[in-house]
Design a protein around this motif. Structure first.
Motif, PDB file in Angstrom:
ATOM      1  N   LYS A 172      39.429  29.678  46.512  1.00 19.62           N
ATOM      2  CA  LYS A 172      39.265  31.109  46.745  1.00 19.62           C
ATOM      3  C   LYS A 172      38.454  31.766  45.634  1.00 19.62           C
ATOM      4  O   LYS A 172      37.523  32.523  45.877  1.00 19.62           O
ATOM      5  CB  LYS A 172      40.640  31.787  46.875  1.00 19.62           C
ATOM      6  CG  LYS A 172      41.514  31.190  47.964  1.00 19.62           C
ATOM      7  CD  LYS A 172      42.888  31.844  48.050  1.00 19.62           C
ATOM      8  CE  LYS A 172      43.732  31.774  46.788  1.00 19.62           C
ATOM      9  NZ  LYS A 172      44.134  30.386  46.396  1.00 19.62           N
ATOM     10  N   SER A 173      38.831  31.478  44.381  1.00 20.05           N
ATOM     11  CA  SER A 173      38.087  32.063  43.254  1.00 20.05           C
ATOM     12  C   SER A 173      36.660  31.527  43.213  1.00 20.05           C
ATOM     13  O   SER A 173      35.724  32.262  42.895  1.00 20.05           O
ATOM     14  CB  SER A 173      38.784  31.752  41.929  1.00 20.05           C
ATOM     15  OG  SER A 173      40.050  32.353  41.893  1.00 20.05           O
ATOM     16  N   THR A 174      36.516  30.252  43.537  1.00 25.00           N
ATOM     17  CA  THR A 174      35.178  29.665  43.537  1.00 25.00           C
ATOM     18  C   THR A 174      34.297  30.359  44.573  1.00 25.00           C
ATOM     19  O   THR A 174      33.117  30.629  44.310  1.00 25.00           O
ATOM     20  CB  THR A 174      35.280  28.149  43.819  1.00 25.00           C
ATOM     21  OG1 THR A 174      36.118  27.561  42.817  1.00 25.00           O
ATOM     22  CG2 THR A 174      33.921  27.488  43.810  1.00 25.00           C
ATOM     23  N   PRO A 215      37.523  39.981  38.696  1.00 29.30           N
ATOM     24  CA  PRO A 215      37.875  38.562  38.625  1.00 29.30           C
ATOM     25  C   PRO A 215      39.354  38.329  38.352  1.00 29.30           C
ATOM     26  O   PRO A 215      40.072  39.208  37.878  1.00 29.30           O
ATOM     27  CB  PRO A 215      37.023  38.040  37.464  1.00 29.30           C
ATOM     28  CG  PRO A 215      36.818  39.223  36.590  1.00 29.30           C
ATOM     29  CD  PRO A 215      36.798  40.435  37.501  1.00 29.30           C
ATOM     30  N   GLU A 216      39.759  37.112  38.663  1.00 28.39           N
ATOM     31  CA  GLU A 216      41.105  36.656  38.337  1.00 28.39           C
ATOM     32  C   GLU A 216      41.309  36.841  36.830  1.00 28.39           C
ATOM     33  O   GLU A 216      40.444  36.483  36.033  1.00 28.39           O
ATOM     34  CB  GLU A 216      41.160  35.163  38.699  1.00 28.39           C
ATOM     35  CG  GLU A 216      42.504  34.575  38.780  1.00 28.39           C
ATOM     36  CD  GLU A 216      42.433  33.133  39.320  1.00 28.39           C
ATOM     37  OE1 GLU A 216      41.348  32.640  39.682  1.00 28.39           O
ATOM     38  OE2 GLU A 216      43.493  32.513  39.357  1.00 28.39           O
ATOM     39  N   GLY A 217      42.438  37.408  36.447  1.00 29.43           N
ATOM     40  CA  GLY A 217      42.707  37.593  35.018  1.00 29.43           C
ATOM     41  C   GLY A 217      41.999  38.794  34.414  1.00 29.43           C
ATOM     42  O   GLY A 217      41.987  38.968  33.194  1.00 29.43           O
ATOM     43  N   ILE A 247      38.410  41.516  45.033  1.00 28.76           N
ATOM     44  CA  ILE A 247      39.478  41.493  44.031  1.00 28.76           C
ATOM     45  C   ILE A 247      40.191  40.155  44.113  1.00 28.76           C
ATOM     46  O   ILE A 247      40.727  39.794  45.164  1.00 28.76           O
ATOM     47  CB  ILE A 247      40.494  42.629  44.257  1.00 28.76           C
ATOM     48  CG1 ILE A 247      39.775  43.970  44.360  1.00 28.76           C
ATOM     49  CG2 ILE A 247      41.535  42.655  43.139  1.00 28.76           C
ATOM     50  CD1 ILE A 247      40.684  45.109  44.782  1.00 28.76           C
ATOM     51  N   ASP A 248      40.190  39.437  42.999  1.00 26.78           N
ATOM     52  CA  ASP A 248      40.808  38.111  42.960  1.00 26.78           C
ATOM     53  C   ASP A 248      42.196  38.220  42.346  1.00 26.78           C
ATOM     54  O   ASP A 248      42.329  38.645  41.197  1.00 26.78           O
ATOM     55  CB  ASP A 248      39.923  37.164  42.135  1.00 26.78           C
ATOM     56  CG  ASP A 248      40.247  35.699  42.386  1.00 26.78           C
ATOM     57  OD1 ASP A 248      41.218  35.417  43.109  1.00 26.78           O
ATOM     58  OD2 ASP A 248      39.510  34.842  41.851  1.00 26.78           O
ATOM     59  N   GLU A 249      43.198  37.839  43.108  1.00 32.53           N
ATOM     60  CA  GLU A 249      44.603  37.881  42.663  1.00 32.53           C
ATOM     61  C   GLU A 249      45.012  39.300  42.278  1.00 32.53           C
ATOM     62  O   GLU A 249      45.304  39.600  41.124  1.00 32.53           O
ATOM     63  CB  GLU A 249      44.851  36.919  41.490  1.00 32.53           C
ATOM     64  CG  GLU A 249      44.507  35.471  41.783  1.00 32.53           C
ATOM     65  CD  GLU A 249      45.458  34.782  42.774  1.00 32.53           C
ATOM     66  OE1 GLU A 249      46.348  35.457  43.320  1.00 32.53           O
ATOM     67  OE2 GLU A 249      45.279  33.576  42.994  1.00 32.53           O
ATOM     68  N   LEU A 250      45.078  40.139  43.290  1.00 32.63           N
ATOM     69  CA  LEU A 250      45.427  41.549  43.093  1.00 32.63           C
ATOM     70  C   LEU A 250      46.738  41.725  42.342  1.00 32.63           C
ATOM     71  O   LEU A 250      46.822  42.494  41.397  1.00 32.63           O
ATOM     72  CB  LEU A 250      45.523  42.248  44.458  1.00 32.63           C
ATOM     73  CG  LEU A 250      45.989  43.694  44.420  1.00 32.63           C
ATOM     74  CD1 LEU A 250      44.918  44.590  43.814  1.00 32.63           C
ATOM     75  CD2 LEU A 250      46.364  44.179  45.815  1.00 32.63           C
TER      76      LEU A 250
HETATM   77 MG   LIG Z   1      41.964  31.670  42.126  1.00 33.67          MG
END
Ligand SMILES: [Mg+2]
Ligand SMILES: Nc1ncnc2c1ncn2[C@@H]1O[C@H](COP(=O)(O)OP(=O)(O)O)[C@@H](O)[C@H]1O
Length: 245
Positions: free
Chosen positions: A47-49, A89-91, A166-169
């Protein structure tokens, strides 16, 4: 999707990865303008990729990414941002030593608009997230996870995007904060913003979104109305195990 409506973003047979490792094995997906689309799937499926490839941080190896009819699969991140795709991004990846307000300002660095216009953007973010206004001079890295996520979303909005990814809301955030963020996204969506959100909590993801897609091992394996996917036996078994009855 009706026949005359062009997707906002259309991804066809996209492959990408890291060095010798392939992660995306032919992702095909279309996003409609004005929708909140949830991307769900287990850890490590890509997903992040996918989001990194869409925002130009990772090169596509093959396949197409069409943004409003324009090919962007080999575009630079800055050009993709300027075209209207913002990535939270995530984080969060805030500039931890910089103030909240300077982080927000960074989100607008590509925009050729007046200082007054940028200030109006900052004020809109503060109106949406009053906590950020109180902490405008605080170093972003010293805030709580939820405040940092607000700041990261605010920074994304400062580029005046058409699509916010939005990655990992909700990762690591309290239910109350997640509710506030969800409410803010719904307001933004009503104002016309399209949103692609990766969300581990499948119930939150499917309630927030109108469309959802399921990713598994580098491919999109399901796409449909969120209201249908939430009742789909396969989705329920894989992602909502505890809720199946
Ligand atoms: Mg991810
Ligand atoms: N920077 C990286 N370098 C090498 N492999 C990576 C990198 N980031 C992620 N991966 C690998 O790519 C796969 C997909 O990861 P990711 O896109 O982060 O999945 P998800 O976001 O769905 O959890 C995983 O096997 C992960 O180990």
């Amino acid at each position: 999707m009706n026949g005359s409506e062009k997707p906002l973003l259309e991804i066809k047979d996209l492959t990408a990865g890291y060095g010798p490792v392939t992660v995306l094995w032919g992702v095909s997906l279309a996003l409609r303008e004005g929708e909140i689309t949830a991307l769900i799937g287990s850890n490590g499926v890509g997903k992040s990729t996918l989001m990194r490839t869409l925002s130009g941080l990772i090169a596509a190896r093959s396949g197409q990414i069409q943004w409003r009819g324009q090919s962007i699969e080999n575009a630079d991140p800055a050009d993709i941002l300027a075209l209207g795709i913002a990535h939270v991004p995530e984080g969060r990846r805030l500039f931890g030593a910089m103030s909240v307000e300077d982080n927000l300002r960074m989100g607008a660095y590509l925009r050729r608009v007046s200082r007054a216009e940028i200030q109006r953007g900052i004020d809109r973010v503060y109106a949406m997230f009053p906590k950020l206004a109180q902490r405008r001079n605080q170093a972003a890295g010293t805030m709580s996870g939820g405040e940092q996520q607000m700041c990261a979303i605010g920074r994304g909005l400062m580029s005046a995007p058409r699509l916010l990814m939005i990655d990992e809301l909700s990762l690591g955030l309290s239910p109350l904060l997640v509710e506030q963020l969800v409410d803010a996204l719904i307001v933004l969506n009503r104002e016309g913003l399209s949103i692609l959100v990766v969300e581990q909590d499948v119930v939150t993801a499917l309630e927030l979104s109108s469309t959802a897609c399921v990713m598994d091992r580098g491919r999109i394996t399901r796409q449909g109305a969120s209201s249908e996917l939430i009742n789909d036996p396969g989705v329920r078994q894989a992602y909502l195990g505890a809720l199946t009855h």
